[in-house]
Design an enzyme around this catalytic site. Structure first.
Site, PDB file in Angstrom:
ATOM      1  N   CYS A 176      63.595  39.381  85.279  1.00 26.63           N
ATOM      2  CA  CYS A 176      64.393  39.397  84.045  1.00 26.63           C
ATOM      3  C   CYS A 176      63.588  39.369  82.759  1.00 26.63           C
ATOM      4  O   CYS A 176      63.564  40.334  81.995  1.00 26.63           O
ATOM      5  CB  CYS A 176      65.377  38.224  84.062  1.00 26.63           C
ATOM      6  SG  CYS A 176      66.458  38.190  85.498  1.00 26.63           S
ATOM      7  N   HIS A 410      66.236  45.348  85.968  1.00 30.46           N
ATOM      8  CA  HIS A 410      65.614  45.542  87.281  1.00 30.46           C
ATOM      9  C   HIS A 410      66.712  45.849  88.282  1.00 30.46           C
ATOM     10  O   HIS A 410      67.891  45.928  87.930  1.00 30.46           O
ATOM     11  CB  HIS A 410      64.814  44.308  87.720  1.00 30.46           C
ATOM     12  CG  HIS A 410      65.603  43.029  87.705  1.00 30.46           C
ATOM     13  ND1 HIS A 410      66.547  42.714  88.651  1.00 30.46           N
ATOM     14  CD2 HIS A 410      65.604  41.994  86.819  1.00 30.46           C
ATOM     15  CE1 HIS A 410      67.087  41.540  88.374  1.00 30.46           C
ATOM     16  NE2 HIS A 410      66.528  41.079  87.254  1.00 30.46           N
TER      17      HIS A 410
END
Length: 627
Positions: A176, A410
């Protein structure tokens, strides 16, 4: 806008998961260089693809319409036709009622929207907004064939039909905070030293949004940001700092699924829905009345796995949670059960990741299928949030004047390579979605070029007509989006034929560097010598099951040479090791006599408490070693 066949005289931008821009077009807009009015920007960002009901007409319709029919209605709604859309829609909605047995009011709003849209179809309003949605943990392969066969994503499909989809978009760090740091800074991870979820950008770092505000944009953020230092759990940072210690501990709860509510339960991820509501309300109530262009950011957590309190104190997030409402969007028959290598065949870094993620136990095929199905259902819920933003843009008359960008920080492995979560260079983790639609954007275009999230920064500046600095790692996407990249002379030279991703955080016991170019994916580790590299031919081996590094030494040498020309990765790996040890010692000293109790009860407590002295001794040995 530079690079496009027709100028975006009035446009807005929305970035990261979902976006919306609101400008009524009634007032003159501030202008950029050359006297051209500048676009608005809306940015929406999500983490993992994670009102009790969705009251948007689109969202209700999406719950009951066959996808092909819904997309047809959305298409007519968006673009309009010369004939009476209201009449056409009425007959089609009657058919839907008969086919789906859905309550009439599910379609009433959509019928109203289509009918009212026919009154506006000939106004030829100039584009005035740019919206860029982005999320977290969304596997980019779900946005094109064959991954898109597993779950109904009507608004993703809508964007594909009337915009551009990038087939090879990648995160610059599959976790993140470092990934978002790259996106907000336009710089590779090793340049900002965003080593883990605790170490991102400094709080005062100048982002592209800051520059746009400086150049006259009104800025607004909702939801998850997560690109600065100092966040995430203590466990997360300690696990990253101690990854070189000679022990192996489970750091997550076993991945599992959980069904909540019934077939009427729509708003499962309440926090994300609340932030979506805030963004929608801001579009309808505030942005529409602005006299300046604006940037709106919306950050979402979905489809990231949910916390797992069953795992005990300091639990992680290993629960894939959804409701029957969303699970019905998934086609179970199309779910692919990933192949796993035996433990003896696994790359040593992969084995460490699988073990620390608690994935080395026995899993039945049904367990794996359910984990993947629930993840896809969480993606469907996120798609509906995107639909809310699209609906808000339409309600304010801005949809046809807005560029929408949808991406993620992601992906999610969802049990591929015997792992869940991210932190890996395999496609499920590193390949992210990137879709763009709006005025000036080429329609039904699939871009095969490799791109990455550092390209967001120069793209946003390009849209806003702000000069792009030369020291950025990324390149503007606008030439590719306008379909003119082959012929255009770019100020910073040609776009490179490769992308770089790197990882230095938890659940991986080595700094990792990925170079993606052409059909090859090259993955190097640590100093380039102590850990064997990996090479995958994605054209012949899209599932990345066969490491061909030994078979193609010349290719490995060539790609490693390119990688070293971009980043001195042995030096960076050494710097990360020094950072990890230094930060751990500072943390340990801050705890004083509480150190033993605190470290024993982090996420790895189930294993640590079996032999606490053994693990403390391993850390002491690591601390005493010179680099």
């Amino acid at each position: 806008m530079r690079g496009c066949g027709r100028p975006l005289r009035r446009a807005g931008v929305a970035l990261l998961l979902m976006a919306a821009a609101a400008w009524a077009g009634r007032r003159p807009r501030p202008v950029g260089p050359g006297g051209q009015p500048r676009p608005n920007v809306v940015l929406v960002a999500c983490d993992s693809l994670l009102k009790q009901h969705i009251f948007s007409p689109f969202s209700h319709c999406a719950s009951v319409c066959p996808p092909s029919i819904l997309e047809m209605l959305l298409s007519r709604f968006y673009f309009g036709e010369r004939k009476s859309l209201g009449f056409c829609a009425s007959s089609e909605l009657s058919f839907l009622l008969n086919q789906t047995k859905a309550p009439w009011y599910y379609f009433q709003g959509l019928s109203h929207l289509i009918t009212s849209h026919s009154l506006l179809r000939n106004q030829h309003l100039e584009p005035s907004h740019l919206s860029m949605p982005s999320l977290t943990a969304w596997d980019g392969r779900l946005t094109f064939y064959p991954g898109n066969q597993t779950v109904d994503l009507p608004f993703i499909n809508f964007m594909k039909r009337y915009g551009t989809v990038f087939l090879n978009a990648y995160t610059n760090s599959p976790i993140c905070c470092p990934s978002r740091a790259a996106m907000w800074s336009g710089l590779f991870t090793h340049l900002t030293e965003s080593w883990n979820n605790f170490k991102g950008l400094d709080p005062g770092y100048v982002t592209w949004m800051d520059l746009m505000e400086k150049h006259g944009y009104r800025t607004q953020k909702f939801g998850k940001l997560d690109y600065t230092s100092g966040h995430h759990s203590v466990s997360n940072r300690v696990e990253a700092w101690t990854r070189d210690v000679d022990f192996l501990l489970r750091q997550e709860g076993r991945p599992m699924v959980k069904l909540t509510g019934d077939k009427t339960h729509v708003r499962v991820m309440e926090a994300d829905w609340r932030n979506t509501d805030k963004a929608v309300d801001w579009i309808k109530e505030e942005a529409i009345n602005l006299t300046q262009p604006f940037v709106l950011y919306l950050g979402l957590n979905l489809p990231h796995p949910y916390p797992s309190p069953y795992a005990g104190e300091n639990f992680g997030s290993s629960t894939f949670l959804t409701s029957p409402y969303w699970l019905e969007k998934v086609t179970y028959e199309a779910i692919k059960i990933p192949k796993w290598s035996s433990f003896s065949e696994m790359h040593p870094v992969d084995y460490y990741s699988s073990y620390t993620k608690n994935c080395t136990g026995e899993f039945t095929k049904q367990e794996v299928r359910n984990i993947r199905a629930f993840y896809y259902a969480m993606c469907a819920e996120t798609d509906a949030m995107l639909g809310e933003v699209i609906s808000a843009l339409r309600d304010t008359g801005l949809l046809k004047k807005t560029i929408i960008i949808f991406t993620s920080d992601h992906g999610e492995l969802a049990m591929e390579h015997r792992q869940f979560y991210k932190m890996s260079m395999y496609e499920g983790s590193s390949h992210v979605p990137l879709l763009v639609m709006g005025p000036g954007i080429k329609e039904q275009q699939q871009v095969p070029n490799v791109v990455s999230l550092v390209d967001i920064y120069p793209t946003m500046l390009d849209i806003a007509k702000i000069p792009v600095t030369q020291n950025l790692s990324g390149h503007s996407l606008m030439p590719l989006l306008c379909g003119r990249a082959e012929n255009e002379v770019l100020p910073r030279g040609p776009r490179p034929s490769w992308v770089l991703s790197e990882f230095h955080g938890c659940n991986v016991n080595s700094s990792t560097y990925m170079l993606r170019t052409g059909k090859w994916k090259y993955i190097a580790y640590s100093d380039g010598r102590s850990v064997l590299p990996q090479l995958f031919d994605l054209s012949d081996d899209p599932d990345e099951l066969t490491n061909v590094a030994i078979k193609f030494p010349v290719i490995v040498h060539s790609l490693d040479k390119i990688l070293r020309s971009i980043v001195d990765y042995p030096k960076v790996s050494s710097s990360v090791q020094e950072y990890n040890k230094r930060q751990f010692m500072i943390w340990k000293q801050s705890l004083g006599q509480n150190y033993s109790n605190v470290i024993a009860n982090l996420r790895w407590h189930q294993d640590w408490l079996k032999e606490p002295k053994k693990y403390e001794n391993a850390i002491d040995k690591w601390l005493s070693q010179s680099e």
